[in-house]
Design a protein around this motif. Sequence first.
Motif, short mmCIF file in Angstrom:
data_model
loop_
_atom_site.label_atom_id
_atom_site.label_comp_id
_atom_site.label_asym_id
_atom_site.label_seq_id
_atom_site.Cartn_x
_atom_site.Cartn_y
_atom_site.Cartn_z
N ALA A 136 -0.54 -2.48 8.35
CA ALA A 136 0.32 -2.44 9.33
C ALA A 136 1.14 -3.77 9.52
CB ALA A 136 -0.16 -1.78 10.51
N VAL A 137 0.52 -4.90 9.35
CA VAL A 137 0.84 -6.33 9.89
C VAL A 137 1.98 -6.48 9.08
CG1 VAL A 137 -1.37 -6.93 10.77
CG2 VAL A 137 -0.70 -7.65 8.41
N TYR A 138 2.18 -6.12 7.82
CA TYR A 138 3.34 -6.62 6.86
C TYR A 138 4.50 -5.47 7.37
CZ TYR A 138 -0.79 -8.76 4.86
OH TYR A 138 -1.67 -9.57 4.61
N VAL A 139 4.46 -4.40 7.52
CA VAL A 139 5.48 -3.58 7.95
C VAL A 139 6.13 -3.89 9.09
CG1 VAL A 139 4.74 -1.53 6.26
CG2 VAL A 139 4.13 -1.63 8.64
N LEU A 140 5.19 -4.64 9.90
CA LEU A 140 5.48 -4.92 11.32
C LEU A 140 6.61 -6.16 11.27
CD1 LEU A 140 2.32 -4.41 13.51
CD2 LEU A 140 4.88 -3.36 14.02
N CYS A 151 4.71 -0.48 2.67
CA CYS A 151 3.85 -1.21 1.74
C CYS A 151 2.69 -0.55 1.28
CB CYS A 151 3.39 -2.67 2.20
SG CYS A 151 2.22 -2.73 3.49
N THR A 152 2.03 -0.81 0.17
CA THR A 152 0.90 -0.05 -0.19
C THR A 152 -0.06 -1.35 -1.13
OG1 THR A 152 -0.30 1.59 -1.35
CG2 THR A 152 1.62 0.93 -2.42
N THR A 153 -1.27 -1.04 -1.17
CA THR A 153 -2.10 -1.96 -2.00
C THR A 153 -3.23 -1.29 -2.87
OG1 THR A 153 -3.56 -4.11 -2.04
CG2 THR A 153 -3.71 -2.26 -0.27
N ASN A 154 -3.41 -1.89 -3.97
CA ASN A 154 -4.42 -1.33 -4.89
C ASN A 154 -5.88 -2.30 -4.53
OD1 ASN A 154 -5.45 0.02 -6.95
ND2 ASN A 154 -4.60 -1.22 -8.53
N THR A 155 -6.98 -1.59 -3.98
CA THR A 155 -7.76 -2.26 -3.36
C THR A 155 -9.02 -2.84 -4.23
OG1 THR A 155 -8.99 -0.35 -2.52
CG2 THR A 155 -7.36 -1.51 -1.03
N GLY A 156 -9.35 -1.91 -5.11
CA GLY A 156 -10.56 -2.30 -5.91
C GLY A 156 -10.86 -1.24 -6.95
N ALA A 176 1.45 1.82 4.47
CA ALA A 176 1.84 1.96 5.76
C ALA A 176 3.28 1.85 5.65
CB ALA A 176 1.54 0.22 6.49
N TRP A 177 4.09 2.69 6.83
CA TRP A 177 5.57 2.59 7.06
C TRP A 177 5.62 1.99 8.56
CZ3 TRP A 177 9.54 3.71 4.18
CH2 TRP A 177 9.31 4.43 2.94
N GLY A 178 6.62 1.23 8.60
CA GLY A 178 6.86 0.75 9.98
C GLY A 178 8.45 1.20 10.15
N ASP A 190 -0.18 3.84 9.37
CA ASP A 190 -1.01 2.95 8.43
C ASP A 190 -2.26 3.62 8.42
OD1 ASP A 190 -2.41 0.93 7.61
OD2 ASP A 190 -2.71 -0.17 9.34
N MET A 191 -2.43 3.70 7.15
CA MET A 191 -3.68 4.86 6.84
C MET A 191 -4.50 4.59 5.63
SD MET A 191 -1.44 8.47 5.58
CE MET A 191 -2.97 8.99 4.58
N ALA A 192 -5.45 4.84 5.54
CA ALA A 192 -6.29 5.01 4.20
C ALA A 192 -6.08 6.35 3.48
CB ALA A 192 -7.76 4.61 4.60
N CYS A 193 -6.13 6.17 2.27
CA CYS A 193 -5.85 7.30 1.50
C CYS A 193 -7.10 8.34 1.32
CB CYS A 193 -5.36 7.13 -0.03
SG CYS A 193 -3.68 6.53 0.03
N ALA A 194 -8.34 7.80 1.89
CA ALA A 194 -9.57 8.47 1.88
C ALA A 194 -9.46 8.77 3.32
CB ALA A 194 -10.81 7.61 1.61
N LYS A 195 -10.68 9.57 3.94
CA LYS A 195 -10.73 10.13 5.26
C LYS A 195 -10.93 8.78 6.25
CE LYS A 195 -11.96 14.86 4.66
NZ LYS A 195 -12.92 16.24 5.22
N THR A 196 -11.35 7.72 5.94
CA THR A 196 -11.31 6.52 6.58
C THR A 196 -11.48 5.44 5.63
OG1 THR A 196 -12.47 5.62 8.61
CG2 THR A 196 -14.08 6.39 6.62
N SER A 197 -11.56 4.12 6.06
CA SER A 197 -11.64 3.03 5.34
C SER A 197 -13.13 2.57 5.24
CB SER A 197 -10.63 1.89 6.15
OG SER A 197 -11.43 1.24 7.19
N TRP A 198 -13.38 1.66 4.45
CA TRP A 198 -14.68 1.13 4.08
C TRP A 198 -15.24 0.24 5.57
CZ3 TRP A 198 -18.28 2.98 0.94
CH2 TRP A 198 -17.82 3.52 -0.25
#
Length: 356
Positions: A136-140, A151-156, A176-178, A190-198
């Motif tokens: 979220a902080v980047y789309v803001l 924005c999106t990211t590849n986390t691991g 995230a979309w802003g 701003d969302m994780a693609c799983a049901k929640t974030s780690w």
Amino acid sequence: MSSDHFAPPQDRSQEVQIPLGPLKELLVKLFVRMGMFEVEAEIAADRLIEADLRGIHSHGSRTAERYLDSMDMGDIDPRAQILTLKETPAIAVLDGSKSMGHVAATRAMELAIKKAGEVGTGTVVVKNSHHFGAAAVYVLMAVKAGMIGYCTTNTGRATVAAHGSTQGATANNAIAWGVPTREGAPFVLDMACAKTSWGKLETQAMYGLPVPPGYALDNEGKETTDSSTVKTLLPAAGPRGYGLAMVSSILTGALAGGKLPINKTKPPEIEGSEHFFYVIDLKQFVEEEHFHDELDSAIKAIHQLSTVNENEPVRLPGELEWEQTQRSSSEGLLVHRDHANLLKELAERVRFDVPW
């Protein structure tokens, strides 16, 4: 607003209030001690605190230690030079050079905003970077420039199950979309693609709460509510979250010249992350007044819709986090005492007396 539907835990008896000024000063001191240039240490500190302000403590100052440890191990280069590998008026490919993800991501979003202002849209991908915190902080940043940001990211590694499987197929990529609004809260999804974030599961455990049912699988592929046994997360909305995670992996891992999560075999600190930023200068597509008139009208109509629960008004994505930011900015952050104690321990490294 994130993809998980359980609210962030709050328990005033377990929380400590932290003033923002000393928190930023501490983070900057810690990063500079590891060799970061002060201006880049401030960028990193700002991105972490912005996540905290929105109530996303799982991606805020609590994570500072992991980045400091990665610098200590040589996985993050505190003085990395971010390189431009390819560039046109509308796109750029950056090499993060193992820099702190928040710094590489900030530079990339700044460049995407600049390009959008010049040619209507800007797209920047980053390879060889690291975890960038809250999307979220980047789309803001784009919203602040009066533009639409994504924005999106590849986390691991692959830690989110394919729909129909109990095994990891993709990473828990964030998207995230802003969208700027005329007044009040901007629209921020701003969302994780799983049901929640780690990170949110770590927060649940910190407050002594279980993993919600239907969110995670253990080592044997069986459902678990014990955070200590979670190995794989389930995708948000089944095939939809799985599909979104795959698209994110392609826009980052493949498009930036990195790897898709299922091909990453080493820990995320070693493999690194890739990022994708896209900005639309709406003024070059439509009359700005028309855009905001139409958006205002829709927001007003949505707010007036009948509610399922009379105590919970209909909201748009980003409104709760915006309200949280207003409160935290004026009153200071409320964080779990373990979070506050961790920062206090880190402060001892730089002989900084924290006022909490």
